[in-house]
Scaffold this active site. Structure first.
Site, short mmCIF file in Angstrom:
data_model
loop_
_atom_site.label_atom_id
_atom_site.label_comp_id
_atom_site.label_asym_id
_atom_site.label_seq_id
_atom_site.Cartn_x
_atom_site.Cartn_y
_atom_site.Cartn_z
N HIS A 287 0.85 -1.21 0.00
CA HIS A 287 0.00 0.00 0.00
C HIS A 287 0.88 1.25 0.00
O HIS A 287 1.90 1.29 0.69
CB HIS A 287 -0.82 0.05 1.28
CG HIS A 287 -2.19 -0.52 1.17
ND1 HIS A 287 -2.45 -1.85 1.25
CD2 HIS A 287 -3.39 0.06 0.95
CE1 HIS A 287 -3.75 -2.06 1.13
NE2 HIS A 287 -4.34 -0.92 0.93
N GLY B 86 0.57 -5.32 1.50
CA GLY B 86 -0.59 -5.71 0.71
C GLY B 86 -0.21 -6.30 -0.64
O GLY B 86 -0.99 -7.02 -1.25
N TYR C 265 -5.50 -6.23 9.48
CA TYR C 265 -5.84 -6.76 8.15
C TYR C 265 -7.29 -7.22 8.14
O TYR C 265 -7.86 -7.54 9.16
CB TYR C 265 -4.87 -7.89 7.76
CG TYR C 265 -4.47 -7.79 6.30
CD1 TYR C 265 -3.61 -6.77 5.88
CD2 TYR C 265 -4.97 -8.65 5.35
CE1 TYR C 265 -3.25 -6.65 4.55
CE2 TYR C 265 -4.62 -8.53 4.01
CZ TYR C 265 -3.76 -7.53 3.62
OH TYR C 265 -3.40 -7.38 2.30
#
Ligand code: LCV
Length: 259
Positions: free
Chosen positions: A64, A108, A138
């Site tokens: 991310h 991610g 998460y």
């Protein structure tokens, strides 16, 4: 300037992440370009997609773009999160997606690779799942991606330690399909793609969707779902979550107090 490069050759669509300045961090912009490419490939009836970084990349993707994560109080990985959206697109694409991995895969981006249908990696490739390092709770479908790719013990080691795991170890564990030297990985992936292109696209697309449905078939009562959402809210509203994001941006080690 585009953050990805796309190509189609012999019914194989290739998406190359090429935003090395930010180590292919999964920004909303980069993800939307990947989604547009997947849509175009589907419209042009490609039979296989290869998702890769530039040749010789030291970082496949840094995960991310942390700058785009909310500071506090909001779910950083909700339904609308661009990464969640592109993973749903990959799972729903009626053709196989091969992740061709050179370099480090972070956060991610590990889930993005694990959500692909097959993974071919170089011996130098590593995978580091980092939510615990950043104090990020998460999300359920994301954890299911890890549980579908790995056994619970390996998923927990990846997620609880946040330490990079080598592709060679993940190959032994059946998570990575093949580990191939960097000078041979492109030809290897193309050869695997050709093997798929020669087969029935209808049979493959229906088996891919059946496997997705079967893999996601997890009994979850509304009560359990609400409990999970409540637990995650405690985390993303915590001081630890704020500390994790702030420490990353200030390029320092976070100090977590469990509150
Ligand atoms: C923003 C970045 C990033 C980045 N965001 O190059 O899975 S979860 O829950 O954890 C989820 C929330 C998630 O995915 O979080 C992100 C997890 N990712 C990481 O922890 C990896 C963070 N990045 C790194 O550790 C290093 O960048 C690596 C090891 C990937 C590469 O190191 P290298 O020395 O080659 P730099 O660190 O110098 O990074 C180059 C530029 O990319 C930015 C970084 O801030 C720098 O920007 P500037 O040149 O503007 O300073 N960058 C890298 N990763 N995830 N920005």
């Amino acid at each position: 300037m585009s953050l990805i490069h796309t190509d189609i050759a012999d019914d194989v669509g290739i998406i190359t992440l090429c935003h090395q300045a930010k180590r292919n961090a999964l920004s909303e912009t980069l993800i939307k370009e990947v989604q547009a490419a997947l849509g175009a490939f589907k419209a042009q009836s490609v039979r296989v997609v290869i998702l890769r970084a530039e040749p010789g990349a030291k970082v496949w993707s840094a995960g991310h773009l942390v700058d785009e994560l909310p500071e506090s109080g909001y779910d950083p990985l909700g339904w609308q999160d661009p990464l969640r959206s592109v993973i749903r697109d990959i799972e729903a694409l009626p053709v196989p997606v091969i992740a061709m991995v050179e370099g480090g895969v972070w956060g991610g981006a590990c889930e993005l690779v694990f959500a692909c249908d097959m993974i071919i990696a170089t011996p130098e490739a590593t995978f580091a799942a980092t939510p615990a390092k950043l104090g990020v709770p998460y999300n359920v479908s994301g954890l299911l991606t890890f549980l579908t790719a790995a056994t619970p013990h390996i998923a927990k080691e990846l997620l609880f330690t946040g330490r990079p795991m080598r592709a060679s170890r993940l190959e032994i564990l059946g998570i990575v399909n093949h580990v191939v030297p960097a000078d041979k990985i492109e030809a290897f992936c193309q050869d695997m793609a050709r093997g798929i292109v020669d087969n029935s696209p209808l049979a493959i697309s229906v088996m891919k969707e059946q496997l997705r449905i079967l893999g996601a078939a997890q009994p979850l009562s509304p009560q359990d779902f609400e409990r999970i959402q409540g637990l995650r809210r405690v985390v993303y509203r915590s001081a630890d979550y704020r500390e994790g994001i702030r420490a990353f941006k200030e390029k320092r080690k976070p100090v977590y107090r469990g509150e």
